[in-house]
Design an enzyme around this catalytic site. Structure first.
Site, mmCIF file in Angstrom:
data_model
loop_
_atom_site.group_PDB
_atom_site.id
_atom_site.type_symbol
_atom_site.label_atom_id
_atom_site.label_comp_id
_atom_site.label_asym_id
_atom_site.label_seq_id
_atom_site.Cartn_x
_atom_site.Cartn_y
_atom_site.Cartn_z
ATOM 1 N N ASP A 82 -64.631 -13.801 70.169
ATOM 2 C CA ASP A 82 -63.805 -14.261 69.047
ATOM 3 C C ASP A 82 -62.310 -14.210 69.333
ATOM 4 O O ASP A 82 -61.529 -14.892 68.679
ATOM 5 C CB ASP A 82 -64.134 -13.479 67.763
ATOM 6 C CG ASP A 82 -63.817 -11.996 67.868
ATOM 7 O OD1 ASP A 82 -63.579 -11.495 68.982
ATOM 8 O OD2 ASP A 82 -63.823 -11.314 66.812
ATOM 9 N N ASN A 83 -61.879 -13.382 70.301
ATOM 10 C CA ASN A 83 -60.462 -13.325 70.702
ATOM 11 C C ASN A 83 -60.366 -12.473 71.948
ATOM 12 O O ASN A 83 -61.365 -11.966 72.457
ATOM 13 C CB ASN A 83 -59.563 -12.768 69.590
ATOM 14 C CG ASN A 83 -60.051 -11.482 68.961
ATOM 15 O OD1 ASN A 83 -60.456 -11.462 67.794
ATOM 16 N ND2 ASN A 83 -60.051 -10.393 69.715
ATOM 17 N N ASP A 133 -67.327 -9.474 70.111
ATOM 18 C CA ASP A 133 -66.152 -9.082 69.333
ATOM 19 C C ASP A 133 -65.143 -8.390 70.254
ATOM 20 O O ASP A 133 -65.433 -7.329 70.823
ATOM 21 C CB ASP A 133 -66.592 -8.130 68.220
ATOM 22 C CG ASP A 133 -65.543 -7.969 67.132
ATOM 23 O OD1 ASP A 133 -64.417 -8.442 67.323
ATOM 24 O OD2 ASP A 133 -65.868 -7.371 66.089
ATOM 25 N N ASP A 134 -63.977 -9.016 70.441
ATOM 26 C CA ASP A 134 -62.883 -8.438 71.244
ATOM 27 C C ASP A 134 -63.205 -8.351 72.733
ATOM 28 O O ASP A 134 -62.607 -7.533 73.441
ATOM 29 C CB ASP A 134 -62.516 -7.035 70.743
ATOM 30 C CG ASP A 134 -61.690 -7.048 69.468
ATOM 31 O OD1 ASP A 134 -61.497 -8.137 68.896
ATOM 32 O OD2 ASP A 134 -61.249 -5.964 69.040
ATOM 33 N N CYS A 182 -59.683 -11.529 64.494
ATOM 34 C CA CYS A 182 -61.086 -11.743 64.148
ATOM 35 C C CYS A 182 -61.359 -12.791 63.073
ATOM 36 O O CYS A 182 -61.942 -13.833 63.339
ATOM 37 C CB CYS A 182 -61.687 -10.407 63.716
ATOM 38 S SG CYS A 182 -63.395 -10.507 63.174
ATOM 39 N N HIS A 190 -67.254 -10.797 58.391
ATOM 40 C CA HIS A 190 -65.806 -10.564 58.255
ATOM 41 C C HIS A 190 -65.052 -11.796 57.765
ATOM 42 O O HIS A 190 -63.921 -12.059 58.179
ATOM 43 C CB HIS A 190 -65.206 -10.078 59.578
ATOM 44 C CG HIS A 190 -63.971 -9.244 59.363
ATOM 45 N ND1 HIS A 190 -63.180 -8.782 60.389
ATOM 46 C CD2 HIS A 190 -63.385 -8.810 58.215
ATOM 47 C CE1 HIS A 190 -62.175 -8.084 59.909
ATOM 48 N NE2 HIS A 190 -62.267 -8.091 58.583
#
Length: 503
Positions: A293-294, A40-41, A79, A149
């Site tokens: 995810d990004n 995540d991130d 996200c 999410h």
């Protein structure tokens, strides 16, 4: 590569794609298991194997054992939209899922914003077909642990909704768990002993899933969705923070030092998964995929030489690490051809021997991803084909960020921004090495040659209105093909933003 491609290439890229003719025999065990780990991130350059300054031995070793992609893309710079696209093989523009989930179908309300943005998306619709559903229909055991999410927060922040959580989207085993991340209000307090990282119950559950599988069990698809390294960046491994303070890539920056410990914590738990996979006896016939995810958060990650960060469609917001290891995947290779998160569903279907063209689950449901199994396996023919027939890739972020507390005018997005500059609605399209970024507020477009200018510093269309117009039309054609919702001029009399026709 050529700087243009006919629209037919785009249309070809979004049609359902059949599995490769090579069949599903990658190794001695037949169809491979899949271990998919989603961070995540995590920024493009946060890992040691991507030239980053942090110690990431487990992921560096994974890269040495498999293939590392240098131009892997998240489907969105944020996200929920990215995760929905990764699971379905359909772009956020096509899903009309281009922001984070919200509890009600409202819109952004930012003082002075000149555009009216599309309605918020509440959750991933159940009619959307996920990788888990495709593989479950093919006989795979499916399991999910971690961050979802894809529905509004239920009972607690990021809580799964019983009607829209992983069990309703193809995952037979699914346990909601925040692990050792600060989101877990019940995690132990205080620092961990020197040389140790905090426990993580999310990883424990995934390890248990791997450990308890008999040798003759059905193939599995295990999706481990970490909360690391999303804010709040509050590592308990204070010893790692202290060790990082003097590192050249940290430069004494206390935020960077804490972030280094967070990245190392993620790496530690990925290493635990890989160790459990080896001990289970399933490693030889398991495809391991690590992805983010990004792009990274600008206050912690450093994307340079790439421009931008999370929330932007410059390279720093969407280019992410992708590492693949498994049967048929060579060790120690680097692949430079572009791939995107929507490619995962058709690629895993390919490995599972599923012909998507004949799949009743996906009938009438076009995909934006294509099987990139040949690129996973660093096949020279597949690499040559990718170079000779560049595909069209679309990103669409028709919202503002931040959502509140901003004012006009604002600074442009730069390189290694210390905070998040205000970004208005924008979209992007890449064909071959050329990428255009379009800004909806003033209808401006910038064009970059990523092969010569990955930092996106030189706008090729700045003094060429005809070139800019051609790329605007290409972008709008892609948005039309996806049925994308668009921002429109702010008008309180409008009930719902229409989809204006292409220019």
């Amino acid at each position: 590569m050529t700087n243009a491609a006919p629209l037919a290439l785009f249309l070809l890229a979004v049609l359902p794609v059949a599995a490769s003719a090579a069949g599903p025999e990658p190794g001695a065990g037949g169809r491979p298991n899949v271990l998919f780990v989603l961070a995540d991130d995590l920024g493009w350059r946060d890992l040691g194997c991507y030239g980053g300054p942090f110690e990431t031995p487990a992921l560096d070793r994974l890269a040495a054992q498999g293939v590392r992609f240098t131009q892997a893309y998240a489907p969105a710079p944020i996200c929920s939209a990215s995760r929905a696209a990764i699971l379905t093989g359909r772009s956020p523009a096509r899903l009309n899922f281009t922001f984070v989930t919200k509890p009600e179908p409202g819109r952004q309300s930012i003082p002075g914003m000149p555009l009216r943005t599309p309605l918020f998306t509440l959750h991933l619709p159940l009619e959307e077909v996920t990788t888990a559903e495709v593989l479950a229909a093919a006989g795979y055991d499916t399991a999910f642990f971690g961050k979802w999410h894809l529905n509004p927060h239920h009972k607690r922040y990021l809580g799964w909704h019983p009607e829209f959580g992983p069990p309703r989207q193809g995952f037979t085993t699914a346990v909601e768990d925040f692990g050792g991340h600060p989101y877990n209000s019940g995690r132990p307090a205080g620092p961990t002993p020197p040389g140790t990282f905090p426990d993580d119950s999310l990883t424990d559950r995934a390890v248990e899933f791997l450990t308890n599988r008999p040798a003759d069990a059905a193939p599995f698809y295990l999706h481990v969705s970490h909360f690391y390294v999303h804010t709040p960046v509050d590592p308990r491994a204070e010893w790692a923070v202290e060790e990082a303070r003097g590192e050249p890539g940290v430069g004494g920056n206390p935020r960077r030092a804490r972030y280094a410990a967070f990245v190392q914590t993620l790496d530690h738990h990925v290493g635990r998964l890989l160790t459990a996979l080896e001990a289970s006896g399933h490693a030889e016939n398991t495809l391991v995929i690590f992805f983010s995810d990004n792009g990274g958060h600008p206050e912690f990650a450093r994307q340079a030489p790439l421009r931008g960060h999370k929330w932007t469609l410059y390279e720093g917001g969407i280019r992410v690490p992708l590492i693949v290891r498994g049967p048929g995947v060579p060790a120690g290779r680097t692949v430079d051809e572009p791939v995107i998160g929507t490619d995962l569903l058709p690629t895993l279907a390919d490995y599972a021997g599923v012909d998507l063209a004949d799949s009743p689950l996906l009938a009438g449901r076009p995909l934006d991803g294509v099987s990139v199994r040949g690129l996973f396996e660093a096949d020279p023919a597949a690499i040559a084909t990718a170079r000779d027939t560049p595909r069209t890739t679309l990103w669409h972020f028709p919202y503002y960020h931040p959502e509140t507390g901003v004012a006009f005018p604002t600074e442009p997005v730069g390189w290694n921004d210390p905070s998040a500059p205000f970004v208005g609605p924008h979209s992007a399209v890449r064909v071959g090495d050329r990428k255009a970024v379009y800004f909806w507020e003033d209808s401006s477009l910038a064009l970059y040659d990523l092969a010569a200018d990955p930092a996106e510093r030189t706008d090729l269309a700045a003094d060429d209105p005809a070139l800019a117009d051609r790329w605007k039309r290409r972008l709008f054609a892609a948005l039309d093909a996806a049925g994308a919702r668009r921002p429109v001029p702010a008008d309180p009399t409008l009930v719902d933003p229409p989809n204006p026709s292409s220019p």
